[in-house]
Design a protein around this motif. Sequence first.
Motif, PDB file in Angstrom:
ATOM      1  N   THR A   1       9.885  -0.176   3.491  1.00 36.11           N
ATOM      2  CA  THR A   1       8.484  -0.372   4.037  1.00 36.11           C
ATOM      3  C   THR A   1       8.083  -0.695   5.602  1.00 36.11           C
ATOM      4  N   TYR A   2       6.983  -0.608   5.383  1.00 35.44           N
ATOM      5  CA  TYR A   2       6.126  -0.549   6.481  1.00 35.44           C
ATOM      6  C   TYR A   2       5.307  -1.542   7.232  1.00 35.44           C
ATOM      7  N   HIS A   3       5.843  -2.771   8.105  1.00 36.65           N
ATOM      8  CA  HIS A   3       4.710  -4.246   8.454  1.00 36.65           C
ATOM      9  C   HIS A   3       4.004  -3.327   9.208  1.00 36.65           C
ATOM     10  N   TYR A   4       2.320  -2.952   9.271  1.00 33.71           N
ATOM     11  CA  TYR A   4       1.788  -2.305  10.147  1.00 33.71           C
ATOM     12  C   TYR A   4       0.896  -4.148  10.778  1.00 33.71           C
TER      13      TYR A   4
ATOM     14  N   ALA B   1      10.142   9.640   4.357  1.00 35.91           N
ATOM     15  CA  ALA B   1       9.071   9.570   3.918  1.00 35.91           C
ATOM     16  C   ALA B   1       8.508   8.273   4.926  1.00 35.91           C
ATOM     17  N   LYS B   2       8.699   7.259   4.300  1.00 34.94           N
ATOM     18  CA  LYS B   2       8.434   5.985   5.707  1.00 34.94           C
ATOM     19  C   LYS B   2       8.995   7.114   6.743  1.00 34.94           C
ATOM     20  N   ASP B   3       9.357   7.280   7.619  1.00 32.55           N
ATOM     21  CA  ASP B   3      10.199   7.600   8.773  1.00 32.55           C
ATOM     22  C   ASP B   3       8.485   8.940   9.298  1.00 32.55           C
TER      23      ASP B   3
ATOM     24  N   ASN C   1      -3.232  -6.738   8.321  1.00 34.31           N
ATOM     25  CA  ASN C   1      -1.777  -6.953   8.197  1.00 34.31           C
ATOM     26  C   ASN C   1      -1.121  -6.355   7.297  1.00 34.31           C
ATOM     27  N   ASN C   2      -0.644  -5.216   7.414  1.00 31.86           N
ATOM     28  CA  ASN C   2      -0.473  -4.769   5.817  1.00 31.86           C
ATOM     29  C   ASN C   2       0.999  -4.502   5.969  1.00 31.86           C
ATOM     30  N   LEU C   3       0.962  -4.301   4.680  1.00 31.94           N
ATOM     31  CA  LEU C   3       2.738  -4.042   3.686  1.00 31.94           C
ATOM     32  C   LEU C   3       2.798  -2.530   3.253  1.00 31.94           C
ATOM     33  N   TYR C   4       2.906  -1.315   4.025  1.00 30.68           N
ATOM     34  CA  TYR C   4       2.833   0.341   3.557  1.00 30.68           C
ATOM     35  C   TYR C   4       4.757   0.349   2.897  1.00 30.68           C
TER      36      TYR C   4
ATOM     37  N   ILE D   1       0.518  -1.288   0.159  1.00 31.49           N
ATOM     38  CA  ILE D   1      -0.286   0.019  -0.275  1.00 31.49           C
ATOM     39  C   ILE D   1       1.274   0.908  -0.360  1.00 31.49           C
ATOM     40  N   VAL D   2       0.762   2.260  -1.035  1.00 35.27           N
ATOM     41  CA  VAL D   2       1.734   3.122  -1.205  1.00 35.27           C
ATOM     42  C   VAL D   2       0.638   4.607  -1.092  1.00 35.27           C
TER      43      VAL D   2
END
Length: 119
Positions: free
Chosen positions: A46-49, A65-67, A55-58, A29-30
Motif C-alpha cells: 500500500t501507499y497512503h496518498y 508496482a508500488k515503487d 486521503n487515499n490508500l492505493y 484503490i487498485v
Amino acid sequence: MYAFINGTVSDIKPGYIVLNNNNIGYLIIVPNPYQYKINQEYKVYTYHYVREDINNLYGFLSEEAKDLFIRLIGVSGIGPKSALSILATDSINDVILAIEEGNVKQLTKFPGIGTKSAQ
C-alpha cells in the motif's frame, strides 16, 4: 504509513477493493480490481496518498508496482489517476523499458500522458 496489508477481499468495485483484515475493511484503490477474487487472501502493498483534499490508500500486488507508482506520481503532470491507468494497461517491465528508452510514442498511449509528461 502502511507498507502492506494482509487480508481477504470482501468486495470488488470498478475502482477499488475492500480488504478485510481483523474485521476492518480497508478501501484500497487498485490499478485493476478485477484481478482480485472475492474471499481470496492477498498481501497488498500500500501507499497512503495525502493532499489537502485527498486521503487515499492505493494498493498493488507487488513491491515493484508500488515503487513504479511512487516514481510516476513524482513526475510533474502525472497524478495518481494517470499512474494507475499506466499500471493497469501495461506490464511493469514494459513501462520501465519505455521510460528507460525514452519511448515517447509508447508512453503517450496511456490516458492522461501527453508528450511533455512522457519526455
